[in-house]
Design a protein around this motif. Structure first.
Motif, PDB file in Angstrom:
ATOM      1  N   ILE A   1      44.338  63.375  -1.224  1.00 49.79           N
ATOM      2  CA  ILE A   1      43.859  61.980  -0.512  1.00 49.79           C
ATOM      3  C   ILE A   1      43.060  62.354   0.882  1.00 49.79           C
ATOM      4  CG2 ILE A   1      44.697  59.970   0.010  1.00 49.79           C
ATOM      5  CD1 ILE A   1      46.756  60.510  -1.084  1.00 49.79           C
ATOM      6  N   LEU A   2      41.850  61.723   0.600  1.00 45.17           N
ATOM      7  CA  LEU A   2      40.818  61.991   2.110  1.00 45.17           C
ATOM      8  C   LEU A   2      41.067  60.091   2.810  1.00 45.17           C
ATOM      9  CD1 LEU A   2      37.241  62.550   0.536  1.00 45.17           C
ATOM     10  CD2 LEU A   2      39.592  64.097   2.060  1.00 45.17           C
ATOM     11  N   VAL A   3      41.695  60.694   4.250  1.00 47.38           N
ATOM     12  CA  VAL A   3      42.291  59.274   5.104  1.00 47.38           C
ATOM     13  C   VAL A   3      40.495  59.401   6.650  1.00 47.38           C
ATOM     14  CG1 VAL A   3      43.255  58.556   6.757  1.00 47.38           C
ATOM     15  CG2 VAL A   3      44.339  60.183   4.941  1.00 47.38           C
ATOM     16  N   PHE A   4      39.091  57.711   6.014  1.00 43.89           N
ATOM     17  CA  PHE A   4      38.795  58.175   6.710  1.00 43.89           C
ATOM     18  C   PHE A   4      39.116  57.344   8.191  1.00 43.89           C
ATOM     19  CE2 PHE A   4      36.937  59.529   2.868  1.00 43.89           C
ATOM     20  CZ  PHE A   4      35.331  60.089   3.168  1.00 43.89           C
ATOM     21  N   LYS A   5      39.700  57.655   9.445  1.00 42.48           N
ATOM     22  CA  LYS A   5      39.448  57.005  10.448  1.00 42.48           C
ATOM     23  C   LYS A   5      38.790  56.331  11.561  1.00 42.48           C
ATOM     24  CE  LYS A   5      43.729  57.109  12.016  1.00 42.48           C
ATOM     25  NZ  LYS A   5      44.998  58.027  13.429  1.00 42.48           N
ATOM     26  N   TYR A   6      38.493  55.452  12.006  1.00 43.40           N
ATOM     27  CA  TYR A   6      37.972  54.862  13.074  1.00 43.40           C
ATOM     28  C   TYR A   6      37.708  53.282  12.940  1.00 43.40           C
ATOM     29  CZ  TYR A   6      36.232  52.757   8.333  1.00 43.40           C
ATOM     30  OH  TYR A   6      36.449  52.226   7.138  1.00 43.40           O
ATOM     31  N   PRO A   7      36.993  53.040  14.278  1.00 42.06           N
ATOM     32  CA  PRO A   7      37.114  51.679  14.591  1.00 42.06           C
ATOM     33  C   PRO A   7      37.129  50.771  13.678  1.00 42.06           C
ATOM     34  CG  PRO A   7      36.017  53.148  16.553  1.00 42.06           C
ATOM     35  CD  PRO A   7      36.427  54.099  15.311  1.00 42.06           C
ATOM     36  N   VAL A   8      37.852  49.450  13.712  1.00 46.63           N
ATOM     37  CA  VAL A   8      37.117  48.468  12.851  1.00 46.63           C
ATOM     38  C   VAL A   8      35.938  48.262  13.270  1.00 46.63           C
ATOM     39  CG1 VAL A   8      37.246  46.407  11.524  1.00 46.63           C
ATOM     40  CG2 VAL A   8      39.639  47.880  11.365  1.00 46.63           C
ATOM     41  N   GLY A   9      34.596  48.098  12.670  1.00 46.65           N
ATOM     42  CA  GLY A   9      33.051  47.576  12.995  1.00 46.65           C
ATOM     43  C   GLY A   9      32.198  47.888  13.283  1.00 46.65           C
TER      44      GLY A   9
ATOM     45  N   HIS B   1      32.314  51.488  12.736  1.00 38.77           N
ATOM     46  CA  HIS B   1      31.643  52.253  10.576  1.00 38.77           C
ATOM     47  C   HIS B   1      31.604  52.166   9.593  1.00 38.77           C
ATOM     48  CE1 HIS B   1      30.135  55.033  13.949  1.00 38.77           C
ATOM     49  NE2 HIS B   1      31.804  55.251  14.432  1.00 38.77           N
ATOM     50  N   ASN B   2      32.099  52.375   8.056  1.00 38.93           N
ATOM     51  CA  ASN B   2      32.003  52.236   7.261  1.00 38.93           C
ATOM     52  C   ASN B   2      31.825  53.575   5.828  1.00 38.93           C
ATOM     53  OD1 ASN B   2      29.495  52.206   6.741  1.00 38.93           O
ATOM     54  ND2 ASN B   2      29.570  50.195   6.308  1.00 38.93           N
ATOM     55  N   VAL B   3      33.078  53.394   4.755  1.00 36.67           N
ATOM     56  CA  VAL B   3      32.095  54.228   4.115  1.00 36.67           C
ATOM     57  C   VAL B   3      32.106  53.858   2.986  1.00 36.67           C
ATOM     58  CG1 VAL B   3      33.861  56.035   3.175  1.00 36.67           C
ATOM     59  CG2 VAL B   3      34.159  55.756   5.361  1.00 36.67           C
ATOM     60  N   LEU B   4      31.275  54.631   2.146  1.00 36.03           N
ATOM     61  CA  LEU B   4      30.173  53.733   1.327  1.00 36.03           C
ATOM     62  C   LEU B   4      30.476  55.907   0.361  1.00 36.03           C
ATOM     63  CD1 LEU B   4      27.449  52.703   2.575  1.00 36.03           C
ATOM     64  CD2 LEU B   4      29.321  51.319   0.796  1.00 36.03           C
ATOM     65  N   LYS B   5      30.542  55.591  -1.242  1.00 36.57           N
ATOM     66  CA  LYS B   5      30.644  57.192  -1.684  1.00 36.57           C
ATOM     67  C   LYS B   5      29.504  56.172  -3.110  1.00 36.57           C
ATOM     68  CE  LYS B   5      33.017  58.948  -5.599  1.00 36.57           C
ATOM     69  NZ  LYS B   5      33.622  59.123  -6.301  1.00 36.57           N
ATOM     70  N   VAL B   6      29.030  57.218  -2.693  1.00 33.08           N
ATOM     71  CA  VAL B   6      27.332  57.492  -2.948  1.00 33.08           C
ATOM     72  C   VAL B   6      27.101  59.091  -3.952  1.00 33.08           C
ATOM     73  CG1 VAL B   6      26.148  56.372  -1.547  1.00 33.08           C
ATOM     74  CG2 VAL B   6      26.701  58.633  -1.056  1.00 33.08           C
ATOM     75  N   ASP B   7      26.199  59.128  -5.188  1.00 31.78           N
ATOM     76  CA  ASP B   7      24.960  59.701  -5.546  1.00 31.78           C
ATOM     77  C   ASP B   7      24.553  60.876  -4.532  1.00 31.78           C
ATOM     78  OD1 ASP B   7      22.683  58.854  -5.048  1.00 31.78           O
ATOM     79  OD2 ASP B   7      23.166  58.212  -7.195  1.00 31.78           O
ATOM     80  N   GLY B   8      24.310  62.179  -5.179  1.00 27.68           N
ATOM     81  CA  GLY B   8      23.846  62.882  -4.417  1.00 27.68           C
ATOM     82  C   GLY B   8      22.296  62.889  -3.824  1.00 27.68           C
TER      83      GLY B   8
ATOM     84  N   LEU C   1      33.944  51.054   2.358  1.00 26.75           N
ATOM     85  CA  LEU C   1      35.311  50.533   2.603  1.00 26.75           C
ATOM     86  C   LEU C   1      35.263  50.286   4.196  1.00 26.75           C
ATOM     87  CD1 LEU C   1      36.494  53.656   0.212  1.00 26.75           C
ATOM     88  CD2 LEU C   1      36.262  50.586   0.143  1.00 26.75           C
ATOM     89  N   SER C   2      35.976  49.342   4.443  1.00 28.01           N
ATOM     90  CA  SER C   2      35.763  49.074   5.831  1.00 28.01           C
ATOM     91  C   SER C   2      37.260  48.589   7.006  1.00 28.01           C
ATOM     92  CB  SER C   2      35.027  47.610   6.040  1.00 28.01           C
ATOM     93  OG  SER C   2      35.487  46.816   5.642  1.00 28.01           O
ATOM     94  N   THR C   3      38.164  49.068   6.662  1.00 26.15           N
ATOM     95  CA  THR C   3      39.745  49.321   6.473  1.00 26.15           C
ATOM     96  C   THR C   3      39.709  49.288   8.686  1.00 26.15           C
ATOM     97  OG1 THR C   3      40.812  50.525   5.632  1.00 26.15           O
ATOM     98  CG2 THR C   3      40.446  48.593   4.672  1.00 26.15           C
ATOM     99  N   GLY C   4      38.998  50.931   8.714  1.00 31.81           N
ATOM    100  CA  GLY C   4      39.309  51.376   9.537  1.00 31.81           C
ATOM    101  C   GLY C   4      40.429  52.500   9.064  1.00 31.81           C
ATOM    102  N   TYR C   5      40.630  52.345   8.028  1.00 30.64           N
ATOM    103  CA  TYR C   5      42.070  53.605   7.496  1.00 30.64           C
ATOM    104  C   TYR C   5      41.953  53.456   6.300  1.00 30.64           C
ATOM    105  CZ  TYR C   5      46.047  56.555   7.513  1.00 30.64           C
ATOM    106  OH  TYR C   5      46.791  57.279   7.714  1.00 30.64           O
ATOM    107  N   ASP C   6      41.078  54.129   5.920  1.00 35.94           N
ATOM    108  CA  ASP C   6      40.432  53.973   4.051  1.00 35.94           C
ATOM    109  C   ASP C   6      41.020  54.944   3.312  1.00 35.94           C
ATOM    110  OD1 ASP C   6      38.752  51.997   5.120  1.00 35.94           O
ATOM    111  OD2 ASP C   6      36.748  52.326   5.155  1.00 35.94           O
ATOM    112  N   LYS C   7      41.675  55.149   2.439  1.00 40.79           N
ATOM    113  CA  LYS C   7      42.281  56.456   2.115  1.00 40.79           C
ATOM    114  C   LYS C   7      41.618  56.206  -0.106  1.00 40.79           C
ATOM    115  CE  LYS C   7      47.115  55.767   3.473  1.00 40.79           C
ATOM    116  NZ  LYS C   7      48.483  55.188   3.096  1.00 40.79           N
TER     117      LYS C   7
END
Length: 496
Positions: free
Chosen positions: A271-279, A281-288, A303-309
């Protein structure tokens, strides 16, 4: 004795001594005045692990042969020549089991240095550890060395949580403990303890005068030897692990995520966990290609919860980026690429990772990659960036182009890649146009071994993840048997 921070000391086995393979950070001695008691006969190996093993490669390493003590032991202690052990140190008589309150008056808490607390203390079989803390605020897990290093939290039912947990040290060897609260963040913040448990005097009392030709001293040169109380190398964890992206820095700007991922092994189920202040940053899964160009997908995919798994569900290359500021965060380096291996429960020869059987009338689709494109195999080039958006499959070819005599190519394993350990010269490819066919799936490592590994240390090294072969139906038009890889501008990123 040495300057704190400039060097360190690791006790290693023979093969790691030879290869200058650096053990986990948790096994480091780094006080600047490290004292090691020689408790058993046989060969012992020590090295400095700084600069990813470069200090060791430059000769900062020591091997010694420890002989049994020259005093005669009482007759009852004799068993056989293969069980010689040193006597307990004189001058400090053993007074019985001790109780160690972890952290003393501070107890088991955050913002405390447990490495410093344990330094200089002697823990023996029969002693007890007491973990004092507020119930619900913390807990205690006994873990393996690898779980300690990665702050991997075991199942909740393995936790000790009374607020006054007492652990009796029942066996000698290295022991690891962590707090698993906040999904491992307490551990990442330093709430972890490693100790070395020595045998009790009753375990140590053994004959101490052995002839020099005793089998106890006839171990083969540089072979790993362990006494009855030394802990052998820890096997890697078999279950899913949790990785906090960026560790305590989290998901943010001004951080090198390529360096963070280097040396880590990601597997299906982790599991990857992305931690950041809400608003922020965010996380996007993309291609190469989107990863390379920092092309931002629609906002609905973020993904934008601030604690994305994110659970890694399949093997292969995975790309993630921050899409804030119309992709500028990504352009500033807030992006992550990893290689996901099959789960530890699915070995490379399992159906989950086998190359699928070709359909009728099919040929494997093969590509040829010129490593480094126009720059070839050279110094001052970022091969990690070059490989980032490429997919390598079984049957593909790597071509290493360089000036004969100036460089070479070695295929190595992961530890040798990390440490820039150069194999024997006879294993080098040296034609200046070396073609390597990728024959099996999995991770592959290549380095230049010139200048005793300095070329490798300067970045002339390549790691790729090879996927199973793909197949092309021959009844339809197919591409040329070997098609050169596209030459994108990103391959021209140079080290500054």
């Amino acid at each position: 004795m040495y300057v704190v921070g400039k060097h360190n000391v690791f006790k290693v086995n023979g093969p790691d001594f030879q290869a200058c393979n650096v053990p986990p950070k948790s096994e480091e001695m780094a006080t600047g005045n490290d004292v090691i008691m020689l408790t058993s006969p046989g060969q012992k190996w020590y090295m400095c692990g700084k600069a990813n093993g470069t200090h060791c490669q430059k000769g900062m390493k020591l091997v010694i042969n420890v002989l049994p003590a020259n005093e005669k032991a009482p007759a009852p202690y004799y068993s056989s020549p293969s069980t010689w052990k040193a006597p307990p140190p004189s001058g400090s008589p053993y007074t019985g089991p001790k109780q160690h309150v972890v952290g003393d008056g501070k107890g088991w808490t955050l913002k405390f240095n447990y490495t410093a607390w344990a330094e200089g203390r002697q823990f023996r079989v029969g002693d007890t550890l007491v973990f004092n803390y507020a119930v619900g605020a913390h807990n205690v897990f006994k873990v393996s060395g690898s779980a300690f290093e990665h702050c991997s939290v075991p199942p909740e039912n393995e936790a000790m949580a009374t607020g006054n947990d007492v652990i009796t040290l029942a066996t000698p060897g290295k022991k690891w403990y962590i707090c698993g609260k906040a999904e491992g963040m307490h551990c990442w913040s330093g709430m972890k303890l490693v100790i070395d448990v020595l045998p009790s005097p009753s375990m140590e009392h053994a004959p101490v005068a052995a002839p020099l030709n005793s089998p106890a001293l006839e171990a083969p040169a540089l072979a790993p030897t362990y006494s009855e109380w030394e802990t052998p190398p820890v096997a890697p964890p078999t279950g899913p692990r949790k990785f906090f992206v960026g560790d305590d820095k989290g998901w943010t700007l001004s951080f090198n995520y390529t360096a963070w991922a280097e040396g880590k092994e990601f597997r299906v189920g982790d599991i990857l966990v992305f931690k950041y202040p809400v608003g922020v940053h965010n996380v996007l899964k993309v291609d190469g290609p989107s990863f390379q160009a920092c092309n931002v997908p629609p906002e609905t995919e973020a993904l934008s919860t601030g604690y994305d798994k994110i659970t890694l569900a399949s093997p292969g290359r995975k790309w993630y980026m921050c899409g804030k500021a119309s992709g500028k965060h990504c352009q500033m380096g807030q992006k992550l690429v990893i290689n996901v291996l099959p789960s530890s429960n699915a070995p490379l020869n399992s159906p989950a990772w086998k190359t699928p059987a070709p359909p009728p009338s099919a040929l494997p689709v093969r590509k040829q990659f010129i490593v480094g494109d126009d720059y070839g195999w050279t110094l001052d080039f970022n091969y990690t960036a070059w490989a980032e958006d490429k997919e390598f499959h079984v049957g593909d070819r790597l071509v290493f182009k360089y000036v004969v005599g100036k460089h070479n190519v070695f295929k190595v394993d992961g530890p040798a890649f990390q440490a820039c350990h150069v194999p024997p010269e006879s294993e080098a490819l040296t034609t200046g146009y070396d073609v390597v066919t990728l024959a099996s799936p999995g991770r592959k490592w290549y380095i230049c071994g010139k200048a005793y590994g300095e070329h490798c240390q300067k970045g002339q090294k390549l790691v790729i993840n090879v996927l199973p072969a793909t197949w092309q139906n021959t009844t339809q038009p197919s591409p040329p048997k070997y098609a050169p890889s596209p030459r994108h501008g990103y391959g021209r990123k140079l080290f500054k």
